[in-house]
Motif scaffolding. Structure first.
Motif, PDB file in Angstrom:
ATOM      1  N   ILE A  78      -6.663   8.262   3.367  1.00  0.00           N
ATOM      2  CA  ILE A  78      -5.579   7.356   2.926  1.00  0.00           C
ATOM      3  C   ILE A  78      -4.894   7.675   1.625  1.00  0.00           C
ATOM      4  O   ILE A  78      -5.521   7.784   0.815  1.00  0.00           O
ATOM      5  CB  ILE A  78      -6.164   5.849   3.038  1.00  0.00           C
ATOM      6  N   SER A  79      -3.687   7.561   1.689  1.00  0.00           N
ATOM      7  CA  SER A  79      -2.958   7.765   0.355  1.00  0.00           C
ATOM      8  C   SER A  79      -1.913   6.940   0.237  1.00  0.00           C
ATOM      9  O   SER A  79      -1.136   6.418   1.329  1.00  0.00           O
ATOM     10  CB  SER A  79      -2.500   9.331   0.244  1.00  0.00           C
ATOM     11  N   SER A  80      -1.383   6.595  -0.862  1.00  0.00           N
ATOM     12  CA  SER A  80       0.112   6.003  -1.021  1.00  0.00           C
ATOM     13  C   SER A  80       1.103   6.922  -1.176  1.00  0.00           C
ATOM     14  O   SER A  80       0.762   8.166  -1.411  1.00  0.00           O
ATOM     15  CB  SER A  80      -0.188   5.141  -2.601  1.00  0.00           C
ATOM     16  N   TYR A  81       2.336   6.519  -0.928  1.00  0.00           N
ATOM     17  CA  TYR A  81       3.116   7.392  -1.074  1.00  0.00           C
ATOM     18  C   TYR A  81       4.500   6.317  -1.784  1.00  0.00           C
ATOM     19  O   TYR A  81       4.350   5.147  -1.603  1.00  0.00           O
ATOM     20  CB  TYR A  81       3.892   8.245   0.151  1.00  0.00           C
ATOM     21  N   GLY A  82       5.314   6.995  -2.536  1.00  0.00           N
ATOM     22  CA  GLY A  82       6.411   6.279  -3.234  1.00  0.00           C
ATOM     23  C   GLY A  82       6.145   6.149  -4.653  1.00  0.00           C
ATOM     24  O   GLY A  82       5.818   7.275  -5.299  1.00  0.00           O
ATOM     25  N   VAL A  83       6.203   4.942  -5.078  1.00  0.00           N
ATOM     26  CA  VAL A  83       6.095   4.669  -6.623  1.00  0.00           C
ATOM     27  C   VAL A  83       4.912   5.286  -7.346  1.00  0.00           C
ATOM     28  O   VAL A  83       4.858   6.096  -8.469  1.00  0.00           O
ATOM     29  CB  VAL A  83       6.207   3.331  -6.837  1.00  0.00           C
ATOM     30  N   TYR A  84       3.809   5.308  -6.737  1.00  0.00           N
ATOM     31  CA  TYR A  84       2.508   5.865  -7.287  1.00  0.00           C
ATOM     32  C   TYR A  84       2.113   7.080  -6.993  1.00  0.00           C
ATOM     33  O   TYR A  84       0.912   7.698  -7.611  1.00  0.00           O
ATOM     34  CB  TYR A  84       1.409   4.655  -7.280  1.00  0.00           C
ATOM     35  N   GLU A  85       2.594   7.796  -6.057  1.00  0.00           N
ATOM     36  CA  GLU A  85       2.105   9.172  -5.596  1.00  0.00           C
ATOM     37  C   GLU A  85       2.534   9.995  -6.605  1.00  0.00           C
ATOM     38  O   GLU A  85       3.610  10.078  -7.097  1.00  0.00           O
ATOM     39  CB  GLU A  85       2.602   9.254  -4.209  1.00  0.00           C
TER      40      GLU A  85
END
Length: 103
Positions: A78-85
């Motif tokens: 699981i990974s974030s994407y967008g602002v914190y990636e």
């Protein structure tokens, strides 16, 4: 193609379908410390992935990958994407073979 309403539903279903390892992203590979698994991109494939966009904030964006290693172990990343990636995930994912995609 499977559709999931949210990340929690996706995690539950993927685990029920055998994706039981919890992978973490390293600089150039994925690892599962609990099972002592360490795989470089040529040693695993992404079977499917699903993106989730936060309703109230782009900070809530995430993506879940269902991954199978060459030796038959299966898990999720699981990974974030967008602002914190930070771009690490993108550079690794570009190296992967994605057989099927989800939402």
């Amino acid at each position: 193609m499977q559709y999931y309403a949210d990340l929690v539903e996706a995690i539950k279903d993927l685990k029920a379908r055998g994706y039981t390892l919890d992978f973490n992203l390293e600089k150039d590979r994925i690892v599962c410390n609990d099972e002592n698994v360490d795989c470089h991109p040529h040693e695993f494939e992404v079977d499917e992935y699903h993106r989730f966009e936060g309703m109230s904030s782009t900070d809530d964006n995430s993506i879940i990958y269902a991954i199978a290693t060459d030796d038959g172990q299966k898990g999720i990343l699981i990974s974030s994407y967008g602002v914190y990636e930070d771009g690490t995930m993108d550079s690794l994912i570009q190296k992967l073979t994605i057989k099927n995609h989800g939402k």
